[in-house]
Design an enzyme around this catalytic site. Structure first.
Site, mmCIF file in Angstrom:
data_model
loop_
_atom_site.group_PDB
_atom_site.id
_atom_site.type_symbol
_atom_site.label_atom_id
_atom_site.label_comp_id
_atom_site.label_asym_id
_atom_site.label_seq_id
_atom_site.Cartn_x
_atom_site.Cartn_y
_atom_site.Cartn_z
ATOM 1 N N GLU A 147 -9.099 0.417 -2.615
ATOM 2 C CA GLU A 147 -9.773 0.311 -1.514
ATOM 3 C C GLU A 147 -10.697 1.813 -1.440
ATOM 4 O OE1 GLU A 147 -7.085 0.762 1.414
ATOM 5 O OE2 GLU A 147 -6.706 -1.330 1.776
ATOM 6 N N GLY A 175 0.722 -1.307 4.203
ATOM 7 C CA GLY A 175 1.803 -0.438 3.642
ATOM 8 C C GLY A 175 2.427 0.821 5.096
ATOM 9 N N HIS A 176 1.847 0.913 5.642
ATOM 10 C CA HIS A 176 2.455 2.465 6.787
ATOM 11 C C HIS A 176 3.816 1.627 7.127
ATOM 12 C CE1 HIS A 176 3.095 5.077 10.029
ATOM 13 N NE2 HIS A 176 3.024 5.409 9.911
ATOM 14 N N ARG A 207 3.232 18.855 1.059
ATOM 15 C CA ARG A 207 3.771 20.247 -0.191
ATOM 16 C C ARG A 207 2.440 20.226 -1.604
ATOM 17 N NH1 ARG A 207 8.697 21.877 1.217
ATOM 18 N NH2 ARG A 207 8.332 22.165 3.721
ATOM 19 N N GLU A 252 -10.509 -9.507 3.522
ATOM 20 C CA GLU A 252 -10.185 -8.854 3.898
ATOM 21 C C GLU A 252 -10.559 -8.656 5.512
ATOM 22 O OE1 GLU A 252 -7.687 -4.968 2.182
ATOM 23 O OE2 GLU A 252 -6.610 -5.228 3.474
ATOM 24 N N ARG A 300 -9.373 7.884 -1.160
ATOM 25 C CA ARG A 300 -10.391 8.851 0.118
ATOM 26 C C ARG A 300 -11.469 10.010 -0.065
ATOM 27 N NH1 ARG A 300 -8.860 6.404 5.410
ATOM 28 N NH2 ARG A 300 -10.421 8.246 6.316
ATOM 29 N N HIS A 321 -5.828 3.922 -1.673
ATOM 30 C CA HIS A 321 -6.871 3.462 -0.960
ATOM 31 C C HIS A 321 -6.828 5.412 -1.512
ATOM 32 C CE1 HIS A 321 -9.520 4.271 3.154
ATOM 33 N NE2 HIS A 321 -10.270 4.774 2.362
ATOM 34 N N ARG A 368 -7.357 12.812 0.552
ATOM 35 C CA ARG A 368 -5.476 13.786 1.466
ATOM 36 C C ARG A 368 -4.228 12.706 1.056
ATOM 37 N NH1 ARG A 368 -7.077 10.684 7.455
ATOM 38 N NH2 ARG A 368 -9.003 10.885 6.932
ATOM 39 N N HIS A 369 -4.459 11.690 0.266
ATOM 40 C CA HIS A 369 -3.382 11.047 -0.201
ATOM 41 C C HIS A 369 -3.774 10.918 -1.905
ATOM 42 C CE1 HIS A 369 -4.743 7.469 1.409
ATOM 43 N NE2 HIS A 369 -4.790 7.469 2.742
ATOM 44 N N ASP A 422 0.106 4.447 0.047
ATOM 45 C CA ASP A 422 -0.517 5.633 0.080
ATOM 46 C C ASP A 422 0.090 6.496 0.995
ATOM 47 O OD1 ASP A 422 -2.940 4.345 -0.517
ATOM 48 O OD2 ASP A 422 -3.785 4.525 1.834
ATOM 49 N N HIS A 423 0.773 6.675 1.695
ATOM 50 C CA HIS A 423 1.474 7.350 2.458
ATOM 51 C C HIS A 423 3.067 8.339 1.381
ATOM 52 C CE1 HIS A 423 -0.852 7.040 5.291
ATOM 53 N NE2 HIS A 423 -0.677 5.258 5.851
ATOM 54 N N HIS A 455 -3.965 -4.075 7.356
ATOM 55 C CA HIS A 455 -4.177 -3.242 8.152
ATOM 56 C C HIS A 455 -2.777 -3.100 9.767
ATOM 57 C CE1 HIS A 455 -5.316 0.906 10.135
ATOM 58 N NE2 HIS A 455 -6.388 0.288 9.272
ATOM 59 N N GLY A 456 -2.087 -2.624 9.475
ATOM 60 C CA GLY A 456 -1.264 -2.470 11.067
ATOM 61 C C GLY A 456 0.061 -3.234 11.393
ATOM 62 N N THR A 511 -6.667 6.577 10.009
ATOM 63 C CA THR A 511 -7.251 5.626 9.139
ATOM 64 C C THR A 511 -8.139 4.949 9.889
ATOM 65 O OG1 THR A 511 -5.548 3.485 8.151
ATOM 66 C CG2 THR A 511 -5.107 4.108 10.809
ATOM 67 N N THR A 512 -8.048 3.998 8.159
ATOM 68 C CA THR A 512 -9.376 2.829 8.817
ATOM 69 C C THR A 512 -9.812 1.837 9.954
ATOM 70 O OG1 THR A 512 -8.867 2.613 6.523
ATOM 71 C CG2 THR A 512 -11.186 1.351 7.376
ATOM 72 N N ASN A 564 1.429 -1.215 0.336
ATOM 73 C CA ASN A 564 0.284 -0.068 -0.027
ATOM 74 C C ASN A 564 1.396 1.411 0.191
ATOM 75 O OD1 ASN A 564 -1.127 2.326 0.898
ATOM 76 N ND2 ASN A 564 -3.238 0.768 1.644
HETATM 77 N N1 PXP Z 1 -6.177 -2.910 3.742
HETATM 78 C C1 PXP Z 1 -6.644 -1.873 4.225
HETATM 79 C C2 PXP Z 1 -8.422 -2.220 4.012
HETATM 80 C C3 PXP Z 1 -6.409 -0.589 4.831
HETATM 81 O O1 PXP Z 1 -8.141 0.298 4.917
HETATM 82 C C4 PXP Z 1 -5.612 -0.251 4.929
HETATM 83 C C5 PXP Z 1 -5.107 0.942 5.581
HETATM 84 O O2 PXP Z 1 -5.562 2.035 4.090
HETATM 85 C C6 PXP Z 1 -4.073 -1.276 4.820
HETATM 86 C C7 PXP Z 1 -4.140 -2.594 4.306
HETATM 87 C C8 PXP Z 1 -2.745 -0.877 5.207
HETATM 88 O O3 PXP Z 1 -2.988 -0.649 6.290
HETATM 89 P P1 PXP Z 1 -1.769 -0.414 7.054
HETATM 90 O O4 PXP Z 1 -0.828 0.621 6.577
HETATM 91 O O5 PXP Z 1 -1.528 -0.054 8.556
HETATM 92 O O6 PXP Z 1 -0.155 -1.455 6.779
#
Ligand code: PXP
Length: 252
Positions: A71, A223-224, A19, A152, A46, A44, A50-51, A10-11, A201-202, A101-102, A8
């Site tokens: 997503e 992702g993060h 910026r 998921e 949104r 994702h 935001r990203h 996104d970040h 997630h996480g 976050t979600t 992921n």
């Molecule tokens: N899966 C879903 C459905 C999510 O919404 C997210 C965060 O956007 C992730 C996975 C990835 O989560 P993380 O960035 O905490 O790894």
């Protein structure tokens, strides 16, 4: 079977949007992730943008050669983006504008008709339909009933508890293990219904191994933690290390 890792990104866009400029490029990020061996790219889009921006989705669709998973919330505006750009997969997620976050899985049971319409629309367009849900049998059953192809499983609680699990005796350790068992049962149940089970997630390099050992989970979206590590070691290495962490876990 190899457990897949979708990165992921996104970040990468979060930094760019800080910026409102053109760098870092999420297109470059996607290419590096693929070259490092990622099985797919997840983003994702949104409501508040935001990203990830609309244009990112169209550009990624042109560039990503592995698998593009987007997503999004299950509403008209988002589904139109999916239908126009045709990612390989869409994961329907809940969205609360004030969340960092979600915050958990989509309540499919409580929004049955709306989610059913969204799944139908995706499937009619030939897009693989996944739903992000809590590891709960009733939600999995509902997702199956309305025609989702994949669930998921939300690993946020498991991840939270692993953060608190400083020793193998602490409360966090026990709670993380309980949550792990719940996810395992959920993945098993999903598979018994013919659904593909993904998770995310996480997740981190430290806590993904135990989940990767669950054979019914065939895909992770992370992702993060990868993007955070990439600041220090570079994106290619950060992705490779996560692939390795998943691979090591799945050997157990
Ligand atoms: N899966 C879903 C459905 C999510 O919404 C997210 C965060 O956007 C992730 C996975 C990835 O989560 P993380 O960035 O905490 O790894």
């Amino acid at each position: 079977m190899t457990t897949k890792l979708n990165v992921n990104i996104d970040h990468v866009a979060t930094i760019r949007e800080a910026r409102k400029t053109i760098e870092p490029s999420i297109i470059t990020a996607a290419v590096i992730c693929e070259q490092a061996g990622a099985h797919g790219i997840t983003v994702h889009i949104r409501q508040d943008r935001r990203h990830i921006q609309d244009k990112d989705i169209s550009l990624l669709r042109e560039v990503v050669t592995t698998y593009l998973n987007v997503e999004m919330a299950a509403n008209e505006e988002m589904l139109n983006i999916a239908v126009d750009t045709k990612p390989d997969a869409v994961s329907l997620v809940p969205e609360n504008p004030n969340e960092i976050t979600t915050e958990g899985g989509l309540d499919v049971l409580g929004n049955l008709e709306n989610v059913r319409m969204a799944v139908n629309r995706l499937r009619e367009t030939g897009i693989f339909a996944s739903i992000f849900i809590d590891p709960d049998e009733k939600q999995i059953e509902a997702a199956h009933k309305i025609g989702a192809q994949q669930v998921e499983l939300c690993t946020a609680e498991y991840a939270e508890f692993t953060l608190g699990a400083k020793s193998s005796h602490g409360e966090g350790f026990e709670r993380a293990n309980q949550e792990l068992s719940r996810i395992k049962r959920a993945a098993n149940f999903a598979k018994s219904l013919g659904l593909i089970a993904a998770a995310g997630h996480g997740l981190t390099y430290r806590n993904v191994g135990a989940l990767a050992a669950i054979p019914e989970i065939t895909e992770f979206n992370i992702g993060h933690n990868i993007i955070s590590r990439s600041i220090f070691v570079g994106l290619n290495k950060a992705v490779k290390e996560m692939i390795e962490a998943v691979r090591n876990g799945s050997k157990n």
